[in-house]
Design a protein around this motif. Structure first.
Motif, PDB file in Angstrom:
ATOM      1  N   GLN A   1     107.318  44.304  37.049  1.00 36.48           N
ATOM      2  CA  GLN A   1     106.216  44.764  37.897  1.00 36.48           C
ATOM      3  C   GLN A   1     106.649  45.993  38.693  1.00 36.48           C
ATOM      4  O   GLN A   1     105.915  46.986  38.773  1.00 36.48           O
ATOM      5  CB  GLN A   1     105.777  43.658  38.859  1.00 36.48           C
ATOM      6  CG  GLN A   1     105.080  42.472  38.215  1.00 36.48           C
ATOM      7  CD  GLN A   1     104.789  41.383  39.237  1.00 36.48           C
ATOM      8  OE1 GLN A   1     104.483  41.658  40.384  1.00 36.48           O
ATOM      9  NE2 GLN A   1     104.893  40.134  38.806  1.00 36.48           N
TER      10      GLN A   1
ATOM     11  N   LEU B   1      97.977  44.702  36.106  1.00 34.87           N
ATOM     12  CA  LEU B   1      99.093  44.670  35.168  1.00 34.87           C
ATOM     13  C   LEU B   1      99.037  43.394  34.343  1.00 34.87           C
ATOM     14  O   LEU B   1      98.603  42.352  34.835  1.00 34.87           O
ATOM     15  CB  LEU B   1     100.437  44.704  35.916  1.00 34.87           C
ATOM     16  CG  LEU B   1     100.758  45.953  36.736  1.00 34.87           C
ATOM     17  CD1 LEU B   1     102.135  45.787  37.378  1.00 34.87           C
ATOM     18  CD2 LEU B   1     100.721  47.200  35.872  1.00 34.87           C
TER      19      LEU B   1
ATOM     20  N   SER C   1      96.460  46.022  43.711  1.00 30.50           N
ATOM     21  CA  SER C   1      97.024  45.631  42.424  1.00 30.50           C
ATOM     22  C   SER C   1      96.903  44.131  42.237  1.00 30.50           C
ATOM     23  O   SER C   1      96.832  43.367  43.206  1.00 30.50           O
ATOM     24  CB  SER C   1      98.497  46.049  42.333  1.00 30.50           C
ATOM     25  OG  SER C   1      99.260  45.392  43.321  1.00 30.50           O
TER      26      SER C   1
ATOM     27  N   LEU D   1      97.592  40.893  38.826  1.00 32.86           N
ATOM     28  CA  LEU D   1      98.022  40.569  37.466  1.00 32.86           C
ATOM     29  C   LEU D   1      96.832  40.032  36.677  1.00 32.86           C
ATOM     30  O   LEU D   1      95.967  39.346  37.217  1.00 32.86           O
ATOM     31  CB  LEU D   1      99.144  39.536  37.485  1.00 32.86           C
ATOM     32  CG  LEU D   1     100.470  39.960  38.112  1.00 32.86           C
ATOM     33  CD1 LEU D   1     101.454  38.797  38.096  1.00 32.86           C
ATOM     34  CD2 LEU D   1     101.056  41.162  37.385  1.00 32.86           C
TER      35      LEU D   1
END
Length: 719
Positions: free
Chosen positions: A495, A487, A522, A524
């Motif tokens: 988020q 992301l 996951s 960032l």
């Protein structure tokens, strides 16, 4: 020192692509608010400008001249666009409800959806009439009716300004075609009450000159297939009935729990509803402090106020009051290229007024046709050699257009030793490997995509269908999946919202394919990337690249062009309708196609290396060549025109080098276009090809026979 992108912290959701929101998005693109993620939700990729509707109906404008391209506008504004019809707002959960996708969460929302002229309470209207709003269905029905040549009868219900403009435009269009027509305007009260007597008299003369019958102060009891019945028993012939009366708010607005006035959202002088986080503008709003009639001029003038107030609600600046003008200039089309202008009781009419109206309308639309060119950030004065060349002169593509070239990948893979495990078989050229566990045979693959749309749900659906392509192409049944998500930097709350959208969508697509998501990872980063690792089970031997035979017919299940279209969309060059069509084709799953093609001799999915690259891989593995019928290769709407303009995906040059003997230019260039979630390319027995093609077409795939395999190595085009 490298400065990372600023994190996203607040969600602004714009519901509807009306005039106010369109102007706001343009203004946002020139002055965005750092930290705010903007989303616009609209039923389609375009929003019509109502001021030019009478001119379109009369034949003065083409259909596309009315449209504000929301896909281009959203790209300019840095906003994500969600194409869907809103069916509600959950004010408690702060979510917008859109069918077919997870709810869209917001911190601040604004509603600018206009109104509808549907009249569900009038008997027969839903079955035999078409409302003038929304424009899309009306425009299609009117265009089809206008194509006829037989005498016809047309009725417009509603004697306000919108109704008289519409009925005069329809009468003019029919007269211009030389088509005999009975045209009637019907109102249950007196017509033209919104204009002064002098202007009303001028409009009535114009209607009379066009042969329009005006029936006033009488109600309609029902609408039948070929006539409209009045309360006095008269039956008025009607082959085409439309309604420009009874304007009302959309039904879903009533369920929002917001304070309403006759179904419209009540707003204060700051355009805020009873919920301070939800704003409304345009015809769907009721100005509590200064009530005004429904007119586009107010929507346009609300835009700069709404822009400032939404920013203030997001944490930047102060609120501004909106004070609407007491009167406004009315410009009313009179059918032909003539118009009436009225303000403060004074009116003028004639061709000069139409020219003035046309000038105002075109000036408004040019704001969206000619979006300002925003300069890219300048390079540092001192930088390493080759930096400018590495950046290139266009944005880096997303999807398969961002992949590393085939030659670089293959040369790196060739340096790896062969598998040492007996239960692992690497299949040369294929993206999946074969695993053996006891008597079970599995295939395993992994794929991920750099996003080319900022809508997480849409990008997830595309990425999942794309990754599943390797499993389907091997003739396997999808079994299990893990997700890998990167992301962009954002707050913990965003988020959570974004991951919820992604995982709900991923679960839906993967489960529909017959598999289950069993985990994921996951992190960032600078931008959104979505990928999946998948396994599939093989009941029979897997279908590989190596089974093709000379004489096999080549079937392709999806059209080409997604690379060109996505590259053009990122640069603001593609029209929104073509982009929306491309998205629909990319998200089409291929499990039904894979079942039909389970007897294929060889199969692959067409992705990053383009049709030519993937076909070349099949030919090399099968020790044969191929001849393509270029004209038979299906292409996406708009792709060929963009390709001819020189639009290219980032990986195009690498793909072009795979088959240097093929010609360049025109349709041939699309053979090297990288596809995201592209079609299955199958080599099938020639005796079965026609039946398979019919089966695929009946299942909803735009499949085509595009060539055949040959004994002679290499790729060539059919003469």
């Amino acid at each position: 020192m490298h400065t990372p992108p600023l994190p996203l912290t607040r969600d602004l959701v714009l519901i509807g692509g009306g005039h106010t929101h369109a102007l706001l998005l343009r203004k946002w693109g020139m002055n965005p608010l750092p930290g705010a993620r903007v989303t616009v939700i609209n039923p389609g990729p375009t929003a019509p400008y109502s001021g030019m509707l009478p001119g379109f109906v009369a034949g003065h404008y083409k259909r596309q001249e009315l449209d504000i391209d929301l896909v281009k506008l959203a790209r300019f504004a840095g906003a994500r666009v969600i194409l869907g019809s809103v069916e509600g707002i959950d004010t408690t959960q702060r979510e917008v409800l859109v069918p077919g996708r997870p709810p869209v969460a917001f911190d601040v929302a604004s509603v600018n959806v206009g109104i509808t002229s549907d009249m569900p309470s009038m008997p027969g209207f839903a079955e035999h009439a078409v409302p003038a709003k929304p424009l899309g269905p009306f425009a299609a029905r009117w265009a089809a009716h206008l194509e006829g040549s037989d005498p016809t009868s047309v009725i417009v219900i509603g004697g306000g300004v919108a109704g008289v403009e519409l009925v005069m435009a329809m009468a003019h269009a029919l007269k211009a075609k030389g088509r005999a027509a009975q045209v009637t305007l019907i109102d249950n009260g007196p017509a033209l009450t919104a204009t002064k007597p002098k202007a009303a008299a001028t409009i009535r003369r114009a209607m009379s000159d066009l042969g329009i019958d005006v029936i006033e102060q009488i109600a309609i009891t029902r609408i039948a297939q070929d006539h409209v019945e009045l309360e006095d028993g008269r039956q008025i012939p009607a082959a085409f009935v439309t309604g420009a009366a009874g304007a009302r708010a959309y039904d879903w607005v009533a369920a929002t729990r917001l304070d309403l006035h006759d179904g419209y959202v009540r707003v204060n002088e700051y355009l805020q509803s009873s919920d301070p986080a939800i704003f409304a503008a345009g015809d769907c709003a009721h100005l509590t402090e200064n009530p005004r009639p429904k007119a586009g001029v107010y929507a346009v003038r609300e835009a700069p106020i709404l822009f400032d107030n939404l920013r203030a609600a997001l944490g930047a600046g102060k609120m501004r009051r909106y004070v609407p003008q007491k009167d406004y200039l009315k410009l009313i089309s009179l059918g032909g290229k003539s118009a009436l202008a009225e303000r403060l009781g004074t009116s003028l009419s004639g061709p000069l007024m139409w020219n003035w109206k046309n000038h105002i309308d075109q000036k408004f639309m040019n704001k969206f046709r000619d979006l300002p060119k925003m300069r890219p950030a300048a390079l540092p004065r001192e930088h390493a050699a080759g930096l400018q060349e590495a950046l290139g002169d266009k944005p880096m593509c997303g999807g398969c257009g961002a992949k590393v070239g085939r030659s670089a990948l293959q040369s790196a893979l060739r340096t790896l030793p062969a598998p040492m495990r007996a239960d692992v078989t690497a299949l040369p050229g294929d993206d999946a490997a074969l695993l053996k566990t006891g008597n079970a045979r599995q295939v395993i693959t992994s794929d991920h995509l750099r996003s080319f749309t900022t809508d997480p749900a849409l990008m997830t659906r595309i990425a999942a269908v794309h990754a599943l392509g390797d499993i389907w192409a091997m003739g396997a049944a999808p079994q299990a999946a893990t997700a890998t998500i990167i992301l962009p930097r954002m707050s913990a709350e965003l988020q959570h919202r974004t991951m919820t959208e992604i995982m709900k969508t991923a679960n839906e697509v993967i489960r529909e394919a017959g598999a289950e998501i069993v985990g994921g990872h996951s992190s960032l980063g600078d931008e959104m990337t979505i990928g999946f690792t998948l396994t599939g089970l093989c009941e029979d031997d897997p279908i590989t690249l190596a089974g093709g035979h000379a004489g096999d017919v080549l079937l392709l299940t999806k059209p080409l062009g997604s690379g060109v279209l996505m590259a053009a969309e990122m640069a603001g060059q593609a029209d929104g309708a073509s982009v929306a069509t491309a998205f629909r084709q990319m998200i089409q799953p291929q499990h039904a196609a894979a079942r039909s093609l389970r007897g294929a001799h060889a199969m692959t999915d067409v992705t990053g290396f383009g049709l030519a690259g993937h076909l070349q891989g099949m030919c090399e593995a099968s020790s044969c060549g191929a001849t393509l019928d270029l004209e038979a290769v299906p292409v996406m709407n708009g792709a060929l025109e963009l390709s001819r303009q020189g639009v290219r995906s980032t990986i195009y040059n690498d793909n072009r080098a795979i088959a240097p003997d093929l010609p360049s230019g025109g349709r041939a260039d699309l053979l090297f276009d990288p596809q995201t979630a592209g079609g299955l390319l199958a080599a099938v027995d020639a005796n079965e090809a026609d039946a398979l093609l019919r089966e695929l077409n009946q299942a909803g795939y735009p499949a085509a026979i595009i060539g055949h395999l040959t004994n002679k190595p290499g790729l060539r085009l059919q003469n």
